[in-house]
Design a protein around this motif. Structure first.
Motif, short mmCIF file in Angstrom:
data_model
loop_
_atom_site.label_atom_id
_atom_site.label_comp_id
_atom_site.label_asym_id
_atom_site.label_seq_id
_atom_site.Cartn_x
_atom_site.Cartn_y
_atom_site.Cartn_z
N ALA A 1 69.30 -11.98 -26.12
CA ALA A 1 70.38 -11.62 -27.04
C ALA A 1 71.71 -12.08 -26.46
O ALA A 1 71.86 -12.25 -25.24
N PHE A 2 72.67 -12.28 -27.36
CA PHE A 2 74.00 -12.75 -26.99
C PHE A 2 75.03 -11.80 -27.61
O PHE A 2 74.89 -11.38 -28.76
N THR A 3 76.05 -11.47 -26.82
CA THR A 3 77.09 -10.56 -27.31
C THR A 3 78.07 -11.31 -28.19
O THR A 3 78.60 -12.36 -27.81
N HIS A 4 78.31 -10.77 -29.39
CA HIS A 4 79.30 -11.33 -30.31
C HIS A 4 80.33 -10.24 -30.63
O HIS A 4 79.97 -9.12 -31.00
N HIS A 5 81.61 -10.60 -30.48
CA HIS A 5 82.69 -9.69 -30.82
C HIS A 5 82.90 -9.70 -32.34
O HIS A 5 82.49 -10.64 -33.04
N LEU A 6 83.56 -8.66 -32.83
CA LEU A 6 83.83 -8.59 -34.26
C LEU A 6 84.54 -9.86 -34.74
O LEU A 6 84.21 -10.41 -35.79
N SER A 7 85.49 -10.33 -33.96
CA SER A 7 86.25 -11.52 -34.36
C SER A 7 85.39 -12.78 -34.37
O SER A 7 85.71 -13.74 -35.08
N ASP A 8 84.29 -12.79 -33.62
CA ASP A 8 83.39 -13.96 -33.64
C ASP A 8 82.75 -14.10 -35.02
O ASP A 8 82.60 -15.22 -35.54
N PHE A 9 82.36 -12.97 -35.61
CA PHE A 9 81.76 -13.01 -36.94
C PHE A 9 82.77 -13.47 -37.99
O PHE A 9 82.50 -14.37 -38.80
#
Length: 216
Positions: A172-180
């Motif tokens: 799994a990879f961490t995605h920040h809200l702003s990445d989406f």
């Protein structure tokens, strides 16, 4: 349709192994996702829906209830086999698909793209959002529901007990809200709704899920 690889990559292989027990394991994230999907999408009546990462089909029956047709795709052959056993209505079709390759749908042919608990397994979000924008008809919607970044920051990720009893963590990879929101914006999609969801039994804990409703 994208030709599946001869040997499943690590994430697909993990879900192949998990498929036999996925629906029976205790999984508050899975259960909460199934609850919030109809709360947000229940008023939509899409002609054609593309469910990306359908898994064992836990959300497919609901999507079929609001859609004239549903194409449900997944990378894992094991998950697809379980989904096909659910006895879903005839407007549902299944296909194996790598979401980082071209999806089996024509340009501007889909009214709703649904994505639940999938994007944590993609290192780069841009190819996914670009394909979603390609297949969506003007005015069409993209639903994304994922493990909340707060949970990822605390070390949560998809995991299950393997055959030997050891815990298997799915890559799994961490995605920040702003990445989406940035990936969606670059693809020409507009954010219409954002929600954070806590499990009813975890009212004092961090939000478990975050969901986005984008529109082309």
């Amino acid at each position: 349709m994208t030709t599946p690889p001869a040997k499943p990559p690590a994430i697909a292989a993990a879900y192949d192994a998990w498929s036999a027990q996925y629906d029976h394991d205790r999984n508050p994230t899975r259960d909460l996702d199934a609850q919030v999907l109809p709360r947000v999408l229940g008023e939509l009546r899409p002609r054609a829906t593309l469910e990306t990462g359908c898994g064992t089909g836990k959300n497919t029956a609901f999507l079929a209830s609001i859609s004239q047709s549903v194409l449900a795709v997944d990378f894992s052959s094991g998950m697809l086999a379980k989904a096909a056993q659910r006895g879903l209505p005839p407007q549902v079709r299944f296909a194996q698909c790598d979401l980082l390759q071209r999806w089996p749908a024509d340009n501007s042919s889909i009214d709703l793209v649904s994505c639940s608990l999938v994007l944590e397994h993609l290192k780069d979000l841009s190819p996914y959002f670009e394909e979603a924008a390609r297949v969506l008809a003007p005015g069409g919607h993209l639903w994304v529901c994922e493990l909340h970044p707060y949970r990822q920051y605390a070390g949560s990720q998809a995991r299950f007990a393997g055959a030997s009893g050891d815990t298997v963590k799915v890559d799994a990879f961490t995605h920040h809200l702003s990445d989406f929101t940035a990936a969606a914006g670059r693809a020409g999609l507009h954010l219409r709704r954002l929600d954070e969801w806590c499990h009813p039994d975890e009212s004092a804990a961090l939000p478990r899920l975050i969901s986005f409703l984008f529109q082309r």
